[in-house]
Write a protein that holds these residues in place. Structure first.
Motif, PDB file in Angstrom:
ATOM      1  N   VAL A 377     -36.485  -2.544   3.452  1.00  0.00           N
ATOM      2  CA  VAL A 377     -37.430  -2.003   2.481  1.00  0.00           C
ATOM      3  C   VAL A 377     -36.799  -0.779   1.831  1.00  0.00           C
ATOM      4  CG1 VAL A 377     -39.730  -1.039   2.114  1.00  0.00           C
ATOM      5  CG2 VAL A 377     -39.392  -2.851   3.812  1.00  0.00           C
ATOM      6  N   ARG A 378     -36.385  -0.969   0.590  1.00  0.00           N
ATOM      7  CA  ARG A 378     -35.699   0.095  -0.161  1.00  0.00           C
ATOM      8  C   ARG A 378     -34.567   0.712   0.662  1.00  0.00           C
ATOM      9  NH1 ARG A 378     -40.897   2.620  -3.396  1.00  0.00           N
ATOM     10  NH2 ARG A 378     -41.768   2.897  -1.318  1.00  0.00           N
ATOM     11  N   GLY A 379     -33.801  -0.192   1.303  1.00  0.00           N
ATOM     12  CA  GLY A 379     -32.622   0.223   2.045  1.00  0.00           C
ATOM     13  C   GLY A 379     -32.861   0.544   3.507  1.00  0.00           C
ATOM     14  N   ARG A 380     -34.100   0.679   3.895  1.00  0.00           N
ATOM     15  CA  ARG A 380     -34.405   0.999   5.294  1.00  0.00           C
ATOM     16  C   ARG A 380     -34.579  -0.295   6.087  1.00  0.00           C
ATOM     17  NH1 ARG A 380     -39.784   4.245   7.420  1.00  0.00           N
ATOM     18  NH2 ARG A 380     -39.317   4.101   9.655  1.00  0.00           N
ATOM     19  N   LEU A 381     -33.785  -0.456   7.142  1.00  0.00           N
ATOM     20  CA  LEU A 381     -33.761  -1.704   7.903  1.00  0.00           C
ATOM     21  C   LEU A 381     -34.641  -1.652   9.143  1.00  0.00           C
ATOM     22  CD1 LEU A 381     -30.002  -2.671   7.719  1.00  0.00           C
ATOM     23  CD2 LEU A 381     -31.897  -4.183   7.104  1.00  0.00           C
ATOM     24  N   THR A 382     -35.382  -2.745   9.372  1.00  0.00           N
ATOM     25  CA  THR A 382     -36.136  -2.942  10.607  1.00  0.00           C
ATOM     26  C   THR A 382     -35.824  -4.341  11.106  1.00  0.00           C
ATOM     27  OG1 THR A 382     -37.925  -1.612   9.678  1.00  0.00           O
ATOM     28  CG2 THR A 382     -38.417  -2.859  11.679  1.00  0.00           C
ATOM     29  N   CYS A 383     -35.562  -4.490  12.385  1.00  0.00           N
ATOM     30  CA  CYS A 383     -35.202  -5.794  12.933  1.00  0.00           C
ATOM     31  C   CYS A 383     -35.903  -6.007  14.268  1.00  0.00           C
ATOM     32  CB  CYS A 383     -33.690  -5.886  13.111  1.00  0.00           C
ATOM     33  SG  CYS A 383     -33.099  -7.515  13.642  1.00  0.00           S
ATOM     34  N   GLU A 384     -36.305  -7.249  14.531  1.00  0.00           N
ATOM     35  CA  GLU A 384     -36.960  -7.571  15.798  1.00  0.00           C
ATOM     36  C   GLU A 384     -36.338  -8.812  16.428  1.00  0.00           C
ATOM     37  OE1 GLU A 384     -41.432  -5.714  15.227  1.00  0.00           O
ATOM     38  OE2 GLU A 384     -41.163  -7.883  15.047  1.00  0.00           O
ATOM     39  N   ARG A 385     -36.226  -8.764  17.743  1.00  0.00           N
ATOM     40  CA  ARG A 385     -35.773  -9.912  18.531  1.00  0.00           C
ATOM     41  C   ARG A 385     -36.998 -10.570  19.157  1.00  0.00           C
ATOM     42  NH1 ARG A 385     -34.595 -11.434  23.789  1.00  0.00           N
ATOM     43  NH2 ARG A 385     -32.628 -12.590  24.101  1.00  0.00           N
ATOM     44  N   LEU A 386     -37.137 -11.878  18.964  1.00  0.00           N
ATOM     45  CA  LEU A 386     -38.308 -12.604  19.452  1.00  0.00           C
ATOM     46  C   LEU A 386     -37.880 -13.760  20.345  1.00  0.00           C
ATOM     47  CD1 LEU A 386     -40.015 -12.943  15.951  1.00  0.00           C
ATOM     48  CD2 LEU A 386     -40.555 -11.215  17.666  1.00  0.00           C
ATOM     49  N   MET A 387     -38.709 -14.057  21.346  1.00  0.00           N
ATOM     50  CA  MET A 387     -38.548 -15.289  22.124  1.00  0.00           C
ATOM     51  C   MET A 387     -39.819 -16.099  21.926  1.00  0.00           C
ATOM     52  SD  MET A 387     -35.745 -16.064  23.526  1.00  0.00           S
ATOM     53  CE  MET A 387     -36.551 -17.496  24.243  1.00  0.00           C
ATOM     54  N   LEU A 388     -39.708 -17.148  21.135  1.00  0.00           N
ATOM     55  CA  LEU A 388     -40.865 -17.935  20.747  1.00  0.00           C
ATOM     56  C   LEU A 388     -40.917 -19.230  21.547  1.00  0.00           C
ATOM     57  CD1 LEU A 388     -40.537 -17.442  16.874  1.00  0.00           C
ATOM     58  CD2 LEU A 388     -41.835 -16.069  18.525  1.00  0.00           C
ATOM     59  N   GLY A 389     -42.122 -19.677  21.848  1.00  0.00           N
ATOM     60  CA  GLY A 389     -42.292 -20.879  22.658  1.00  0.00           C
ATOM     61  C   GLY A 389     -42.705 -22.089  21.833  1.00  0.00           C
ATOM     62  N   GLY A 390     -42.626 -23.258  22.448  1.00  0.00           N
ATOM     63  CA  GLY A 390     -43.047 -24.483  21.788  1.00  0.00           C
ATOM     64  C   GLY A 390     -41.880 -25.303  21.289  1.00  0.00           C
ATOM     65  N   LYS A 391     -42.220 -26.365  20.572  1.00  0.00           N
ATOM     66  CA  LYS A 391     -41.193 -27.232  20.010  1.00  0.00           C
ATOM     67  C   LYS A 391     -40.748 -26.700  18.648  1.00  0.00           C
ATOM     68  CE  LYS A 391     -42.577 -31.336  22.575  1.00  0.00           C
ATOM     69  NZ  LYS A 391     -42.947 -32.776  22.513  1.00  0.00           N
ATOM     70  N   ARG A 392     -39.861 -27.441  18.011  1.00  0.00           N
ATOM     71  CA  ARG A 392     -39.196 -26.985  16.791  1.00  0.00           C
ATOM     72  C   ARG A 392     -40.191 -26.523  15.720  1.00  0.00           C
ATOM     73  NH1 ARG A 392     -34.172 -27.610  14.587  1.00  0.00           N
ATOM     74  NH2 ARG A 392     -34.023 -27.742  12.320  1.00  0.00           N
ATOM     75  N   ARG A 393     -41.182 -27.355  15.435  1.00  0.00           N
ATOM     76  CA  ARG A 393     -42.131 -27.002  14.373  1.00  0.00           C
ATOM     77  C   ARG A 393     -42.894 -25.723  14.706  1.00  0.00           C
ATOM     78  NH1 ARG A 393     -46.850 -31.009  11.912  1.00  0.00           N
ATOM     79  NH2 ARG A 393     -47.791 -29.468  10.520  1.00  0.00           N
ATOM     80  N   ALA A 394     -43.358 -25.598  15.948  1.00  0.00           N
ATOM     81  CA  ALA A 394     -44.121 -24.419  16.354  1.00  0.00           C
ATOM     82  C   ALA A 394     -43.261 -23.159  16.285  1.00  0.00           C
ATOM     83  CB  ALA A 394     -44.673 -24.600  17.762  1.00  0.00           C
ATOM     84  N   ILE A 395     -41.998 -23.269  16.691  1.00  0.00           N
ATOM     85  CA  ILE A 395     -41.107 -22.107  16.644  1.00  0.00           C
ATOM     86  C   ILE A 395     -40.916 -21.656  15.195  1.00  0.00           C
ATOM     87  CG2 ILE A 395     -38.706 -21.380  16.979  1.00  0.00           C
ATOM     88  CD1 ILE A 395     -38.742 -23.119  19.554  1.00  0.00           C
ATOM     89  N   ARG A 396     -40.717 -22.604  14.310  1.00  0.00           N
ATOM     90  CA  ARG A 396     -40.515 -22.252  12.905  1.00  0.00           C
ATOM     91  C   ARG A 396     -41.776 -21.617  12.302  1.00  0.00           C
ATOM     92  NH1 ARG A 396     -36.690 -25.821   9.900  1.00  0.00           N
ATOM     93  NH2 ARG A 396     -38.429 -26.685   8.712  1.00  0.00           N
TER      94      ARG A 396
END
Length: 415
Positions: A377-396
């Motif tokens: 956002v206007r050069g300021r970076l935010t990043c998150e690491r996630l571990m999502l459950g479920g099959k391919r469609r649910a993860i997406r």
């Protein structure tokens, strides 16, 4: 806070018609839409029955529903195929025969003529109605909503196509409110994402332990949990809402009906910021959600589907050293994707998603469900690491909701 009203007597029932629902070839999206709309109108559904395209089954199910409910919706079976038998079944239940409705028939014939086509005989079926019914014209289709009564029970026939049902309910709703909704009550919906139902419920119930008159209902989905609070008065509801918001904290993205893409869109539009997206595992789903919102052309510059490493380097300037050292699914690459796409499109905000949706592609260090989202956002970076459950469609789907919510929080903290 706006007050709604609720039905005095229990007894709103849905009868959903369609062989495709029983065989699993189609999901029951219409019931989801109608259930939500009815709850918001103060007419919560007490029972839902799904049946096949059988005139006998429709009539038998309706006869049972009339005996126990004051308001019954029949959804589906109003189309133009031999399997669409709802109108005929309801007419026979009432001891009547269907008739053609000239205004609807004229609309059908005009539509086909404008397309240079002859009108098939089956298309005229959608102009057949129950004699004596109250009709509500369909602004986005052919078959009108049809309202009849039997033994004091109101029966409403609605098309099963979700878009048509949603529009027609808006047309029918004022009549239903005037007829059935009697008791004042206050109700509000709190929309959340990024936390499980069990965790949220624990926090909410602890926060409301001294508010026994406040009822809570939870509606979980793949991408979040909606919490509906109901109270006898607007003042009690306002107090409860404050406690819930404090307990749930940043997981709340909306108090009302808007979805996360609408919330993000309004933040961008209000601040006159532009947005671009870079997607790997979601393959354009983020851009699709953003552009589902009317008016998104005012703030959405464009998106890149950078599925391969070569696309990441060529299209959005992800450095080869970052890919070699950390891999495509990493914090470093997600951050470079967000910054790179913002630069490529000259946007104020860049969003990125990279992850492993499965079922293949995993390693011991990077399992299926690992996703990194980033916002620049206007050069300021935010990043998150996630571990999502479920099959391919649910993860997406979860990844899409997660990156949009990251964008919301980044925008709210950008002053």
């Amino acid at each position: 806070m706006p007050a709604t009203r609720i039905m005095v007597e229990p007894g709103v029932e849905l009868v959903v018609v369609g062989d495709e629902l029983l065989t699993g070839r189609s999901g029951d999206t219409s019931s989801e839409i109608l259930g939500r709309r009815l709850a918001a109108a103060g007419l919560p559904v007490a029972r839902r029955t799904v049946i096949g395209d059988s005139a006998v089954m429709i009539a038998e199910t309706l006869e049972q529903a009339v005996g126990r409910s004051r308001l019954v919706f029949v959804v589906g079976g109003l189309g133009s195929t031999p399997a669409d038998r709802t109108v005929t079944a309801v007419a026979e239940l009432l001891g009547r025969k269907t008739v053609l409705h000239p205004p609807t028939l004229r609309r059908i014939e005009k539509s086909f003529r404008q397309g240079g086509r002859r009108v098939p005989a089956l298309a005229r079926q959608q102009a057949r109605v129950v004699p004596g019914a109250r009709l509500f014209p369909n602004p986005v289709g052919f078959a009108p909503a049809c309202l009849v009564e039997r033994q004091g029970t109101v029966i409403v026939l609605l098309p099963g196509i979700p878009a048509e049902l949603d529009v027609l309910f808006t047309v029918v709703e004022p009549f239903l409110r005037a007829r059935f909704v009697k008791v004042p009550a206050s109700r509000v919906q709190v929309r959340t994402t990024g936390e499980s139902e069990s965790v949220l419920a624990g926090r909410v119930e602890r926060a409301l332990r001294r508010h026994s008159s406040v009822a809570t209902t939870y509606y979980p989905s793949t991408t979040g949990v909606d919490i509906v609070l109901s109270a006898p008065s607007a003042l009690e509801l306002e107090d409860a809402l404050g406690l819930v918001r404090k307990a749930v904290d940043s997981r709340v993205y909306e108090v009302g009906e808007r979805d996360i893409a609408e919330v993000v869109g309004e933040l961008l539009a209000t601040r006159r910021l532009t947005l671009a997206t870079a997607e790997s595992c979601t393959a354009g789903l983020v851009a699709a959600r953003i552009t589902d919102v009317p008016g998104s052309s005012g703030y959405f510059r464009g998106g890149v589907i950078a599925y391969s490493n070569s696309a990441k380097t060529a299209l959005i300037e992800v450095g080869k050293p970052a890919l070699d050292r950390h891999g495509a699914v990493s914090r470093a690459v997600a951050q470079q994707m967000a910054s790179g796409v913002a630069g490529r499109f000259g946007a104020d905000v860049g969003l990125s998603v990279t992850g492993i949706a499965g079922p293949g592609g995993a390693t011991p260090d990077k399992p299926v469900g690992l996703v990194f989202t980033a916002a620049a956002v206007r050069g300021r970076l935010t990043c998150e690491r996630l571990m999502l459950g479920g099959k391919r469609r649910a993860i997406r789907e979860q990844a899409v909701a997660a990156v949009l919510d990251l964008c919301r929080r980044a925008l709210e903290s950008d002053r």
